[in-house]
Design an enzyme around this catalytic site. Structure first.
Site, PDB file in Angstrom:
ATOM      1  N   LYS A   1       0.894  -1.173   0.000  1.00 43.69           N
ATOM      2  CA  LYS A   1       0.000   0.000   0.000  1.00 43.69           C
ATOM      3  C   LYS A   1       0.934   1.226   0.000  1.00 43.69           C
ATOM      4  O   LYS A   1       1.434   1.641   1.036  1.00 43.69           O
ATOM      5  CB  LYS A   1      -0.852  -0.028   1.279  1.00 43.69           C
ATOM      6  CG  LYS A   1      -2.130   0.755   1.242  1.00 43.69           C
ATOM      7  CD  LYS A   1      -2.036   2.215   0.929  1.00 43.69           C
ATOM      8  CE  LYS A   1      -1.789   3.143   2.083  1.00 43.69           C
ATOM      9  NZ  LYS A   1      -1.608   4.558   1.584  1.00 43.69           N
TER      10      LYS A   1
ATOM     11  N   GLU B   1       9.477   2.273  10.844  1.00 45.35           N
ATOM     12  CA  GLU B   1      10.512   3.284  10.549  1.00 45.35           C
ATOM     13  C   GLU B   1       9.799   4.621  10.578  1.00 45.35           C
ATOM     14  O   GLU B   1       9.016   4.921   9.676  1.00 45.35           O
ATOM     15  CB  GLU B   1      11.108   3.056   9.152  1.00 45.35           C
ATOM     16  CG  GLU B   1      11.744   1.704   8.936  1.00 45.35           C
ATOM     17  CD  GLU B   1      13.081   1.575   9.633  1.00 45.35           C
ATOM     18  OE1 GLU B   1      13.608   2.574  10.138  1.00 45.35           O
ATOM     19  OE2 GLU B   1      13.581   0.443   9.690  1.00 45.35           O
TER      20      GLU B   1
ATOM     21  N   CYS C   1      13.789  11.616   6.542  1.00 41.70           N
ATOM     22  CA  CYS C   1      13.587  11.272   7.952  1.00 41.70           C
ATOM     23  C   CYS C   1      14.871  11.441   8.758  1.00 41.70           C
ATOM     24  O   CYS C   1      14.820  11.713   9.945  1.00 41.70           O
ATOM     25  CB  CYS C   1      13.035   9.866   8.074  1.00 41.70           C
ATOM     26  SG  CYS C   1      13.955   8.718   7.084  1.00 41.70           S
TER      27      CYS C   1
ATOM     28  N   GLU D   1       9.252  17.139  14.468  1.00 40.34           N
ATOM     29  CA  GLU D   1       9.736  16.966  13.099  1.00 40.34           C
ATOM     30  C   GLU D   1       8.988  17.937  12.189  1.00 40.34           C
ATOM     31  O   GLU D   1       7.763  17.935  12.146  1.00 40.34           O
ATOM     32  CB  GLU D   1       9.473  15.528  12.659  1.00 40.34           C
ATOM     33  CG  GLU D   1      10.080  15.220  11.322  1.00 40.34           C
ATOM     34  CD  GLU D   1       9.825  13.785  10.893  1.00 40.34           C
ATOM     35  OE1 GLU D   1       8.665  13.335  10.954  1.00 40.34           O
ATOM     36  OE2 GLU D   1      10.790  13.112  10.487  1.00 40.34           O
TER      37      GLU D   1
HETATM   38  P1  NAD Z   1       2.095   9.063   6.962  1.00 38.98           P
HETATM   39  O1  NAD Z   1       2.272   8.347   8.244  1.00 38.98           O
HETATM   40  O2  NAD Z   1       1.047  10.078   6.869  1.00 38.98           O
HETATM   41  O3  NAD Z   1       1.828   8.029   5.784  1.00 38.98           O
HETATM   42  C1  NAD Z   1       2.658   6.936   5.521  1.00 38.98           C
HETATM   43  C2  NAD Z   1       1.849   5.828   4.933  1.00 38.98           C
HETATM   44  O4  NAD Z   1       0.963   5.334   5.934  1.00 38.98           O
HETATM   45  C3  NAD Z   1       0.969   6.235   3.769  1.00 38.98           C
HETATM   46  O5  NAD Z   1       0.930   5.179   2.830  1.00 38.98           O
HETATM   47  C4  NAD Z   1      -0.389   6.438   4.410  1.00 38.98           C
HETATM   48  O6  NAD Z   1      -1.459   6.271   3.527  1.00 38.98           O
HETATM   49  C5  NAD Z   1      -0.366   5.352   5.459  1.00 38.98           C
HETATM   50  N1  NAD Z   1      -1.241   5.588   6.610  1.00 38.98           N
HETATM   51  C6  NAD Z   1      -1.610   6.775   7.151  1.00 38.98           C
HETATM   52  N2  NAD Z   1      -2.424   6.567   8.197  1.00 38.98           N
HETATM   53  C7  NAD Z   1      -2.572   5.233   8.334  1.00 38.98           C
HETATM   54  C8  NAD Z   1      -3.312   4.394   9.219  1.00 38.98           C
HETATM   55  N3  NAD Z   1      -4.076   4.907  10.195  1.00 38.98           N
HETATM   56  N4  NAD Z   1      -3.223   3.060   9.071  1.00 38.98           N
HETATM   57  C9  NAD Z   1      -2.464   2.527   8.099  1.00 38.98           C
HETATM   58  N5  NAD Z   1      -1.762   3.257   7.212  1.00 38.98           N
HETATM   59  C10 NAD Z   1      -1.806   4.599   7.328  1.00 38.98           C
HETATM   60  O7  NAD Z   1       3.534   9.649   6.623  1.00 38.98           O
HETATM   61  P2  NAD Z   1       3.976  10.476   5.359  1.00 38.98           P
HETATM   62  O8  NAD Z   1       3.499  11.875   5.578  1.00 38.98           O
HETATM   63  O9  NAD Z   1       3.638   9.777   4.107  1.00 38.98           O
HETATM   64  O10 NAD Z   1       5.574  10.393   5.496  1.00 38.98           O
HETATM   65  C11 NAD Z   1       6.312  11.269   6.256  1.00 38.98           C
HETATM   66  C12 NAD Z   1       6.738  10.623   7.557  1.00 38.98           C
HETATM   67  O11 NAD Z   1       7.459   9.435   7.306  1.00 38.98           O
HETATM   68  C13 NAD Z   1       7.688  11.501   8.325  1.00 38.98           C
HETATM   69  O12 NAD Z   1       7.321  11.508   9.688  1.00 38.98           O
HETATM   70  C14 NAD Z   1       9.035  10.826   8.152  1.00 38.98           C
HETATM   71  O13 NAD Z   1       9.966  11.066   9.136  1.00 38.98           O
HETATM   72  C15 NAD Z   1       8.650   9.407   8.076  1.00 38.98           C
HETATM   73  N6  NAD Z   1       9.696   8.651   7.395  1.00 38.98           N
HETATM   74  C16 NAD Z   1      10.469   7.779   8.113  1.00 38.98           C
HETATM   75  C17 NAD Z   1      11.491   7.073   7.511  1.00 38.98           C
HETATM   76  C18 NAD Z   1      12.342   6.115   8.289  1.00 38.98           C
HETATM   77  O14 NAD Z   1      12.916   5.231   7.691  1.00 38.98           O
HETATM   78  N7  NAD Z   1      12.424   6.217   9.571  1.00 38.98           N
HETATM   79  C19 NAD Z   1      11.694   7.200   6.160  1.00 38.98           C
HETATM   80  C20 NAD Z   1      10.898   8.085   5.444  1.00 38.98           C
HETATM   81  C21 NAD Z   1       9.886   8.788   6.086  1.00 38.98           C
END
Ligand code: NAD
Length: 474
Positions: free
Chosen positions: A170, A245, A279, A379
């Protein structure tokens, strides 16, 4: 306009069971660049059924054969590298030159690397009178974000397939087109039906349906700490394995004996990569109080190289943010920084001149930041650097660790041994010592609220294995 109206399930492009579509925006212009299906719980049911059906044969396929598929996928992505870079530059806003190297280059490298790891890995150990068998965990649900969209997909899908797991992906609804290219590459590589499945949609709908599904054995998630917590709660109902992550607020500690110019430049680059939407971004620059003025001047100078511009132009170094939501969020944080009393050294919340339309923000630096301020604790995910003065090494380590996160960091000193000793005291998953280069085989992941579990290299493969011991008679 890109229009994707099918999902990839059981080796076929099938119509989604709902009718809704999600609009995807071009980060550089704000215009709609295309649509993808808004999947439903029923699409997840179909994809999980396909992944479950494919599991017995795939997990029994010799590792050597699985490695051949992974190499074919790497080659297939390579053949479409330019298209991938261009697609992601538009979805995410990363400048095209960097997008080619990182957004397309890393997934190509990782699929190839996992072909090698799958071949070399020892799937059994012997301990006394026991054989330790390393079994695939089963059906994996992979949920990924938008900032390095295909890289984050590759770091889950490649090791999961190498381990013998089957996958339902997804991807992020903000940057989903690259995942369709991957699915086409998988199809062209002849991957057996159902081993990899793609369902697009919103997190609370298809993401949660995937997490709740009883036939999904593990969720591998990259994204926000907020969504990570929600996923953990849902998965706990079935004691389902979860790898997370999450976010970060990483400190770059510049000790007083460091080459200040190199350290400041390295930190600004590490903060502004992908417009700060990384991140591991080095968003807190910790400098000795005695060197504060000099460091601030150097940082403002370094920021000048990052004039925002069109991500499709070869000369752009700072692209837009990925979405209107991100833009609003980052601007709010900049305003909060000013309101809480941090010194705005460069940048600010206004739109950069001549760039209305896309999601552009000015590269911003705050000086004399206190670590307790919101901009130092939360963040931001934008090109916003906070400079925090410290009085001695012990205080620098304390400030670096005074964070709910623990994803990454950096330490700079003329004395490598001293830099290493400070790095060892920082509670974070990956720390660059004097600008040490990114290593795709080193484990990647976080301490504290940055998550748990590790990706990349052999550590990433081990995440998708269950250990089973067979006790033999003497
Ligand atoms: P997000 O959490 O909004 O979304 C990430 C994914 O999760 C998307 O596919 C989204 O549709 C899905 N999602 C959202 N809510 C959900 C739920 N309730 N249940 C299941 N799936 C759900 O994050 P984003 O805005 O897409 O990405 C940015 C974030 O990701 C930042 O906080 C960043 O630090 C983090 N990030 C972490 C790493 C790492 O390796 N640690 C790498 C890249 C990004």
């Amino acid at each position: 306009m890109l229009k994707r109206d099918k999902l990839f399930i059981g080796g076929l492009w099938v119509a989604p069971q709902g009718k809704d579509a999600i609009e995807v925006h071009n980060a550089g212009t704000g215009a709609v660049m295309g649509t993808v299906p808004a999947g439903t719980e029923r699409d997840i049911d179909a994809a999980v059924a396909a992944a479950s059906a494919a599991l017995p044969a795939w997990s029994a396929t010799p590792a050597e054969k699985r490695a051949e598929y992974l190499q074919k996928i790497s080659d297939g992505l390579k053949a479409r590298a330019e298209e991938l870079a261009k697609t992601i530059a538009q979805e995410v806003g990363m400048p095209i030159k960097l997008a080619g190297r990182i957004q397309a280059g890393l997934p190509i490298a990782n699929f190839g690397n996992y072909a090698k790891i799958a071949r070399d890995f020892k799937y059994e150990d012997r301990v006394g009178n026991s054989i330790v068998v390393k079994d695939p965990v089963g059906v994996v649900g992979a949920i990924t974000p938008w900032n390095y969209p295909l890289h984050q997909i590759a770091l889950k899908v490649a090791p999961a397939l190498a381990a013998g797991c089957t996958v339902v992906l997804k991807p992020s609804e903000i940057a989903p087109f690259n995942a369709f290219i991957l699915a086409e590459v998988m199809e062209a590589a002849g991957l057996p039906k159902g081993v990899f499945n793609l369902v697009t949609g919103f997190g609370p709908v298809v993401g949660e349906a995937l997490v709740r599904h009883p036939k999904v054995d593990m969720i591998s998630f990259t994204g926000s700490t907020r969504a990570g917590k929600r996923i953990s709660e849902l998965a706990a109902q079935q004691v389902k394995r979860v790898a997370l992550e999450l976010g970060g607020k990483s400190a770059s500690v510049i000790l007083e004996d460091a080459d200040l110019a190199a350290a400041v430049k390295g930190t600004v680059n590490g903060c502004y990569l992908n417009s700060g939407q990384t991140c591991t971004a080095l968003t807190r620059m910790l400098v000795p109080a005695s060197k504060y003025e000099e460091a601030a001047k150097l940082a403002v100078e370094a920021a000048k190289a990052f004039t925002p511009g069109d991500p499709l132009s070869e000369s752009t170094r700072l692209g837009p943010l990925s979405s209107q939501m991100q833009l609003d969020r980052v601007r709010d944080y900049i305003r909060k920084g000013v309101a809480e009393g941090a010194e705005l050294l460069t940048g600010g919340a206004d739109t950069p001149e001549g760039l209305a339309g896309g999601y552009f923000v000015k590269p911003t630096i705050f000086g004399r930041v206190k670590n307790s301020m919101t901009i130092a604790q939360e963040e931001i995910f934008g090109p916003v650097l906070s400079i925090i003065p410290f009085k001695d090494e012990a205080e620098a380590v304390a400030i670096a660790n005074d964070s709910p996160y623990g994803l990454a960091g950096a330490v700079w000193s003329k004395d490598d041994a001293r830099a290493q000793s400070v790095a060892r005291r920082i509670r974070a998953g990956q720390i660059d010592v004097n600008g040490g280069a990114f290593n795709m085989n080193a484990p990647f992941g976080g301490f504290k609220q940055s998550g748990h579990g590790r990706e990349a290299g052999v550590y990433g493969l081990e995440e998708f294995l269950e250990l089973k011991s067979l006790q033999l008679r003497g």
